[in-house]
Design a protein around this motif. Structure first.
Motif, PDB file in Angstrom:
ATOM      1  N   ASP A 131       0.864  -1.183   0.000  1.00 16.50           N
ATOM      2  CA  ASP A 131       0.000   0.000   0.000  1.00 16.50           C
ATOM      3  C   ASP A 131       0.898   1.230   0.000  1.00 16.50           C
ATOM      4  O   ASP A 131       1.554   1.523   0.999  1.00 16.50           O
ATOM      5  CB  ASP A 131      -0.913  -0.022   1.238  1.00 16.50           C
ATOM      6  CG  ASP A 131      -1.957   1.091   1.201  1.00 16.50           C
ATOM      7  OD1 ASP A 131      -1.641   2.191   0.708  1.00 16.50           O
ATOM      8  OD2 ASP A 131      -3.085   0.856   1.679  1.00 16.50           O
ATOM      9  N   LYS A 132       0.925   1.939  -1.128  1.00 20.63           N
ATOM     10  CA  LYS A 132       1.818   3.093  -1.249  1.00 20.63           C
ATOM     11  C   LYS A 132       1.439   4.192  -0.267  1.00 20.63           C
ATOM     12  O   LYS A 132       2.291   4.867   0.292  1.00 20.63           O
ATOM     13  CB  LYS A 132       1.772   3.644  -2.677  1.00 20.63           C
ATOM     14  CG  LYS A 132       2.598   2.815  -3.638  1.00 20.63           C
ATOM     15  CD  LYS A 132       2.560   3.420  -5.033  1.00 20.63           C
ATOM     16  CE  LYS A 132       3.202   2.499  -6.039  1.00 20.63           C
ATOM     17  NZ  LYS A 132       2.675   2.717  -7.383  1.00 20.63           N
ATOM     18  N   GLU A 133       0.138   4.361  -0.097  1.00 18.88           N
ATOM     19  CA  GLU A 133      -0.329   5.436   0.773  1.00 18.88           C
ATOM     20  C   GLU A 133       0.065   5.153   2.231  1.00 18.88           C
ATOM     21  O   GLU A 133       0.533   6.024   2.946  1.00 18.88           O
ATOM     22  CB  GLU A 133      -1.852   5.552   0.648  1.00 18.88           C
ATOM     23  CG  GLU A 133      -2.398   6.900   1.048  1.00 18.88           C
ATOM     24  CD  GLU A 133      -3.891   6.964   0.781  1.00 18.88           C
ATOM     25  OE1 GLU A 133      -4.287   6.815  -0.389  1.00 18.88           O
ATOM     26  OE2 GLU A 133      -4.642   7.151   1.746  1.00 18.88           O
ATOM     27  N   ALA A 134      -0.120   3.900   2.665  1.00 16.62           N
ATOM     28  CA  ALA A 134       0.216   3.547   4.046  1.00 16.62           C
ATOM     29  C   ALA A 134       1.699   3.218   4.185  1.00 16.62           C
ATOM     30  O   ALA A 134       2.206   3.019   5.285  1.00 16.62           O
ATOM     31  CB  ALA A 134      -0.624   2.365   4.499  1.00 16.62           C
ATOM     32  N   PHE A 142      -5.008  -7.595   5.870  1.00 15.50           N
ATOM     33  CA  PHE A 142      -5.164  -6.206   5.437  1.00 15.50           C
ATOM     34  C   PHE A 142      -5.615  -6.122   3.975  1.00 15.50           C
ATOM     35  O   PHE A 142      -5.698  -5.052   3.409  1.00 15.50           O
ATOM     36  CB  PHE A 142      -3.849  -5.434   5.595  1.00 15.50           C
ATOM     37  CG  PHE A 142      -3.542  -5.039   7.009  1.00 15.50           C
ATOM     38  CD1 PHE A 142      -4.454  -4.288   7.745  1.00 15.50           C
ATOM     39  CD2 PHE A 142      -2.350  -5.396   7.614  1.00 15.50           C
ATOM     40  CE1 PHE A 142      -4.175  -3.911   9.043  1.00 15.50           C
ATOM     41  CE2 PHE A 142      -2.064  -5.021   8.927  1.00 15.50           C
ATOM     42  CZ  PHE A 142      -2.983  -4.280   9.640  1.00 15.50           C
ATOM     43  N   ILE A 143      -5.847  -7.292   3.384  1.00 11.30           N
ATOM     44  CA  ILE A 143      -6.306  -7.302   1.987  1.00 11.30           C
ATOM     45  C   ILE A 143      -7.675  -7.968   1.933  1.00 11.30           C
ATOM     46  O   ILE A 143      -7.874  -9.039   2.489  1.00 11.30           O
ATOM     47  CB  ILE A 143      -5.330  -8.106   1.102  1.00 11.30           C
ATOM     48  CG1 ILE A 143      -3.920  -7.517   1.215  1.00 11.30           C
ATOM     49  CG2 ILE A 143      -5.792  -8.097  -0.348  1.00 11.30           C
ATOM     50  CD1 ILE A 143      -2.862  -8.426   0.679  1.00 11.30           C
ATOM     51  N   VAL A 144      -8.623  -7.295   1.299  1.00 13.17           N
ATOM     52  CA  VAL A 144      -9.920  -7.922   1.052  1.00 13.17           C
ATOM     53  C   VAL A 144     -10.186  -7.945  -0.442  1.00 13.17           C
ATOM     54  O   VAL A 144      -9.756  -7.061  -1.175  1.00 13.17           O
ATOM     55  CB  VAL A 144     -11.095  -7.190   1.745  1.00 13.17           C
ATOM     56  CG1 VAL A 144     -11.396  -7.772   3.086  1.00 13.17           C
ATOM     57  CG2 VAL A 144     -10.842  -5.703   1.849  1.00 13.17           C
ATOM     58  N   GLY A 145     -10.884  -8.985  -0.863  1.00 15.48           N
ATOM     59  CA  GLY A 145     -11.200  -9.108  -2.277  1.00 15.48           C
ATOM     60  C   GLY A 145     -12.159 -10.253  -2.491  1.00 15.48           C
ATOM     61  O   GLY A 145     -12.652 -10.845  -1.529  1.00 15.48           O
ATOM     62  N   THR A 146     -12.408 -10.575  -3.742  1.00 19.53           N
ATOM     63  CA  THR A 146     -13.370 -11.631  -4.050  1.00 19.53           C
ATOM     64  C   THR A 146     -12.683 -12.992  -4.040  1.00 19.53           C
ATOM     65  O   THR A 146     -11.629 -13.170  -4.648  1.00 19.53           O
ATOM     66  CB  THR A 146     -14.001 -11.367  -5.429  1.00 19.53           C
ATOM     67  OG1 THR A 146     -14.588 -10.065  -5.398  1.00 19.53           O
ATOM     68  CG2 THR A 146     -15.060 -12.397  -5.765  1.00 19.53           C
ATOM     69  N   CYS A 147     -13.305 -13.929  -3.305  1.00 18.51           N
ATOM     70  CA  CYS A 147     -12.762 -15.287  -3.195  1.00 18.51           C
ATOM     71  C   CYS A 147     -12.782 -15.969  -4.563  1.00 18.51           C
ATOM     72  O   CYS A 147     -13.812 -15.999  -5.224  1.00 18.51           O
ATOM     73  CB  CYS A 147     -13.586 -16.091  -2.199  1.00 18.51           C
ATOM     74  SG  CYS A 147     -13.232 -17.847  -2.196  1.00 18.51           S
ATOM     75  N   PRO A 148     -11.623 -16.510  -5.015  1.00 17.73           N
ATOM     76  CA  PRO A 148     -11.590 -17.145  -6.333  1.00 17.73           C
ATOM     77  C   PRO A 148     -12.422 -18.427  -6.375  1.00 17.73           C
ATOM     78  O   PRO A 148     -12.791 -18.888  -7.450  1.00 17.73           O
ATOM     79  CB  PRO A 148     -10.105 -17.452  -6.538  1.00 17.73           C
ATOM     80  CG  PRO A 148      -9.501 -17.455  -5.178  1.00 17.73           C
ATOM     81  CD  PRO A 148     -10.326 -16.524  -4.332  1.00 17.73           C
ATOM     82  N   LYS A 149     -12.722 -18.987  -5.205  1.00 14.50           N
ATOM     83  CA  LYS A 149     -13.449 -20.256  -5.204  1.00 14.50           C
ATOM     84  C   LYS A 149     -14.967 -20.053  -5.150  1.00 14.50           C
ATOM     85  O   LYS A 149     -15.698 -20.645  -5.917  1.00 14.50           O
ATOM     86  CB  LYS A 149     -12.979 -21.115  -4.033  1.00 14.50           C
ATOM     87  CG  LYS A 149     -13.571 -22.507  -4.045  1.00 14.50           C
ATOM     88  CD  LYS A 149     -12.643 -23.519  -3.410  1.00 14.50           C
ATOM     89  CE  LYS A 149     -13.175 -24.930  -3.576  1.00 14.50           C
ATOM     90  NZ  LYS A 149     -12.366 -25.925  -2.895  1.00 14.50           N
ATOM     91  N   ILE A 179      -6.517  -0.932   4.721  1.00 14.31           N
ATOM     92  CA  ILE A 179      -6.079   0.271   5.434  1.00 14.31           C
ATOM     93  C   ILE A 179      -6.572   1.523   4.720  1.00 14.31           C
ATOM     94  O   ILE A 179      -7.194   2.394   5.323  1.00 14.31           O
ATOM     95  CB  ILE A 179      -4.531   0.320   5.543  1.00 14.31           C
ATOM     96  CG1 ILE A 179      -4.020  -0.943   6.239  1.00 14.31           C
ATOM     97  CG2 ILE A 179      -4.085   1.560   6.298  1.00 14.31           C
ATOM     98  CD1 ILE A 179      -2.513  -1.072   6.239  1.00 14.31           C
ATOM     99  N   SER A 180      -6.300   1.599   3.400  1.00 20.67           N
ATOM    100  CA  SER A 180      -6.635   2.827   2.685  1.00 20.67           C
ATOM    101  C   SER A 180      -7.810   2.662   1.729  1.00 20.67           C
ATOM    102  O   SER A 180      -8.377   3.637   1.267  1.00 20.67           O
ATOM    103  CB  SER A 180      -5.415   3.297   1.886  1.00 20.67           C
ATOM    104  OG  SER A 180      -5.123   2.339   0.880  1.00 20.67           O
ATOM    105  N   GLY A 181      -8.170   1.412   1.432  1.00 18.50           N
ATOM    106  CA  GLY A 181      -9.234   1.175   0.472  1.00 18.50           C
ATOM    107  C   GLY A 181      -8.731   1.212  -0.960  1.00 18.50           C
ATOM    108  O   GLY A 181      -9.463   0.945  -1.901  1.00 18.50           O
ATOM    109  N   ASN A 182      -7.439   1.532  -1.145  1.00 19.21           N
ATOM    110  CA  ASN A 182      -6.873   1.632  -2.484  1.00 19.21           C
ATOM    111  C   ASN A 182      -6.582   0.261  -3.075  1.00 19.21           C
ATOM    112  O   ASN A 182      -6.458  -0.727  -2.357  1.00 19.21           O
ATOM    113  CB  ASN A 182      -5.553   2.420  -2.448  1.00 19.21           C
ATOM    114  CG  ASN A 182      -5.797   3.865  -2.098  1.00 19.21           C
ATOM    115  OD1 ASN A 182      -6.891   4.378  -2.273  1.00 19.21           O
ATOM    116  ND2 ASN A 182      -4.752   4.509  -1.589  1.00 19.21           N
TER     117      ASN A 182
END
Ligand SMILES: [Zn+2]
Length: 689
Positions: A131-134, A142-149, A179-182
């Protein structure tokens, strides 16, 4: 399965110190582990029952950030609360440690170093999310996203809470920094990996071939699916500043992955205990005649069945668990227990509402334990278990015996004359119970074991109801003595048999029966082999009620509490903005709002959100730039009647002059909705007031 191990090493999942413990933890892990440990100790077995606080999880650093305190302050606070809850509920750990302890840092560092020096790791420079901002690498949590399964959109970097799949953060679809949503970028970093793929055939042999019969179906099934899917190298280090520093050169700013360090916590807790007791810890972890068991919840199966055993195998001098009797999840009143949503019964709060009733909760949780599938805790079931089983069966039997012995014989155990066939049959039935209960416990079927315990009290009640000593006391004094003697033997057996399940009750009952005055206390085995557990002439105490009825009003109070939580969550979810400052009518009349129609619409290039609209306001046709492109396509909005603030000062948006504003609102899913005057007879230019 080992038949006669010399000693037992029993571990219970290390709780994360980012919150207190609740009934789900107790039902899933700690009560079953405690029943097992207590049972083995009663059999005279050498037991090391260890646990401790897991203080290095990323959730802890998240919590610290949220509360504006240091991670150390977070773990100090919750370690104290958790430790006290376990003590309060009689979880009989031989040692409860914490992973911030020096002995643990040393043990985990040495473990890593040995594997490192023996070349058991793969060293790899990979690209990790940054995270460049943080200005930091992003840990999995600290990472959220769509589960590949399964497609769940809030999956964490390392594991999906929805389907339980474990993956690498780079596998996520649409990853975002928590952290930043980025959208995070990828940056190179060096890490050490445990090549799980090299242990695949060994794991196959050990679990798939070796434990098909004795491991629980849910545990075996998960392991099989993991191994069948193929195992990949797993990083054992992380870029993070909270944890155990990686003890090799060139690893500055890196710590051991919490899932590498946490299970080693069982070893360091055993060391801490052994040192205090003047024992040698090694046989508990290294001798083949030790039976090692990990009690955990289903979310930890992969770590205890695949990763930790592979670590132990790589190290080379350790034994492996004999079994990992993991439980499924306990729900609360039909909903998943959630710390963040406060949907839980917290142990420290329970004791305020139900003081000294630890055993009632232990009992209700075991009766409903999620041993083979997810199960539900309801307050009405809790009340029914207490009132219909503990009070009406167990408590009632003990109370009758205590009252009658005191009333008829001033508390002295009477001398029986001779046993009838019925007496013999009852005593024989009683003698069978220790083995029946033991067999269920040895197979990790604690619900079944506890149900058999209640059958012992049922036996006592039935015996008294059939013999009616309160009637025979007037007609046959000798017979009454025999009957009360037999009833006392059942009460005495209960005092011993209930200890693994209801330790506080067992202690009370032993006190009522003045166990400490006996030459030798009856053992589990004595119940099967001896006809006399409490000898004639032994003086017992007065006793008091073991359990008390739980009233409807107490249950209603708990339900009200949950209802209030539900309401509070709903308000949180809709997150209403507070009302703004009061304005005068004159202020309002300054706004000129009109009805308009969208005539044309096109997406502004190189933007995600903006549509350029041509709007007939009744006064003119003008250009308005509106941030609605994420909710509507251009085609969708053409022809729509809308509400327009027409006297807003023109603004330049990416080179296009916007003359006004379309009024919108947003639904709970974040989709924008027009404030819609779209009805017949409403013409462009009409004033909104
Ligand atoms: Zn998933």
């Amino acid at each position: 399965m080992q038949n006669s191990p010399k000693r037992f090493t029993i571990t219970a999942a290390l709780p994360y110190t980012n919150g207190p413990v609740h009934i789900g933890h107790l039902a899933g892990v700690y009560v079953p582990a405690d029943i097992y440990a207590r049972f083995q100790r009663i059999q005279g077995k050498d037991v090391a029952f260890v646990c401790g606080s897991d203080e290095h999880g990323v959730p802890i650093t998240l919590k610290a950030k949220k509360e504006g305190i240091s991670p150390q302050q977070v773990v100090d606070k919750y370690h104290a609360i958790i430790k006290k809850s376990f003590e309060d509920f009689g979880i009989s750990f031989d040692n409860y440690s914490r992973t911030s302890a020096k002995v643990h840092h040393d043990t985990a560092s040495e473990f890593f170093k040995k594997l490192y020096e023996e070349g058991k790791f793969i060293e790899q420079t990979t690209e990790q999310f940054y995270d460049k901002e943080a200005n930091q690498f992003l840990a999995d949590r600290f990472i959220v996203g769509t589960c590949p399964k399964c497609g769940y959109e809030e999956s964490y970097g390392d594991q999906c809470e929805n389907c339980g799949t474990s993956h690498n953060a780079t596998d996520l679809i649409n990853p975002k920094s928590a952290i930043s949503g980025n959208v995070p970028s990828l940056k190179e970093t060096k890490h050490w990996f445990l090549p799980l793929d090299q242990y695949e055939s060994w794991l196959k042999e050990w679990i798939i071939d070796g434990h098909k019969k004795d491991w629980k179906a849910n545990v075996y099934g998960q392991c099989k699916s993991w191994i069948d899917d193929g195992l990949r190298p797993r990083a054992v280090t992380r870029d993070l500043d909270w944890g155990i520093p990686v003890p090799v050169e060139g690893a500055e700013g890196k710590v051991l992955y919490v899932w590498f360090d946490a299970p080693i916590g069982y070893i360091s807790s055993t060391k801490e205990w052994a040192e205090r007791e003047g024992k040698d810890w090694e046989p508990y972890w290294k001798n083949e005649d030790t039976k090692m068991l990990h009690f955990i919840g289903k979310d930890n199966i992969v770590f205890h069945c695949i990763i930790f055993p592979s670590m132990l195998k790589a190290e080379g001098s350790f034994i492996l668990p004999d079994n990992v009797p993991a439980n499924e999840f306990l729900n609360l009143e039909g909903n998943k227990i959630s710390t963040s949503k406060n949907w839980a019964v917290w142990l420290h709060e329970y004791l305020i509402d139900f003081p000294n009733q630890q055993d009632v909760l232990r009992y209700a949780l075991t009766a409903n334990a999620p041993e083979t599938k997810d199960n539900d805790f309801t307050w009405s079931d809790f009340q029914a278990r207490n009132n219909n089983e503990l009070v009406a069966i167990f408590g009632n039997f003990i109370n009758r015996v205590m009252v009658l012995i005191n009333k008829y014989y001033d508390g002295e155990v009477p001398t029986p004359s001779f046993f009838s066939k019925f007496d013999e049959a009852i005593l024989k039935e009683l003698q069978a119970y220790p083995n029946v209960i033991a067999s269920s416990i040895e197979r990790y079927r604690f619900r079944e074991a506890q149900a058999e315990l209640i059958n012992v009290a049922r036996l006592g009640n039935k015996y008294l109801a059939d013999e009616e000593p309160w009637k025979t006391i007037k007609t046959d004094g000798e017979r009454t003595k025999t009957v009360m003697f037999v009833a006392l033997q059942i009460a005495s057996a209960l005092a011993v048999l209930c200890e693994p399940f209801l330790p506080f009750t067992s202690e009370k009952l032993k006190k009522f029966l003045c166990y400490s005055e006996l030459d030798s206390e009856s053992t589990w085995k004595d119940i099967s082999t001896k006809q006399t557990l409490l000898p004639s002439g032994h003086q017992i105490g007065k006793g008091e009620l073991l359990f008390s009825k739980i009233e409807d009003s107490q249950i209603q109070q708990q339900l009200d509490k949950l209802e209030a939580t539900k309401k509070a969550n709903k308000v949180m979810e809709t997150s209403l903005t507070p009302q703004k400052e009061t304005i005068q009518f004159d202020d309002f009349t300054k706004l000129d709002m009109r009805v308009g129609t969208i005539l044309e619409a096109e997406k502004m290039s190189k933007t995600k959100k903006l549509l350029i609209l041509k709007v007939d306001t009744g006064l003119d046709v003008r250009t308005i730039v509106s941030g609605i492109a994420e909710s509507f396509s251009a085609e969708e909005v053409i022809g729509k009647k809308v509400t327009v603030l027409v006297n807003l000062a023109p603004r330049d948006l990416r080179g296009v002059e916007s003359e006004g504003m379309i009024l919108m609102t947003e639904n709970s899913q974040g989709k924008l909705v027009f404030l819609n005057p779209d009805e017949d007879g409403i013409d462009n230019g009409m004033t909104i007031s």
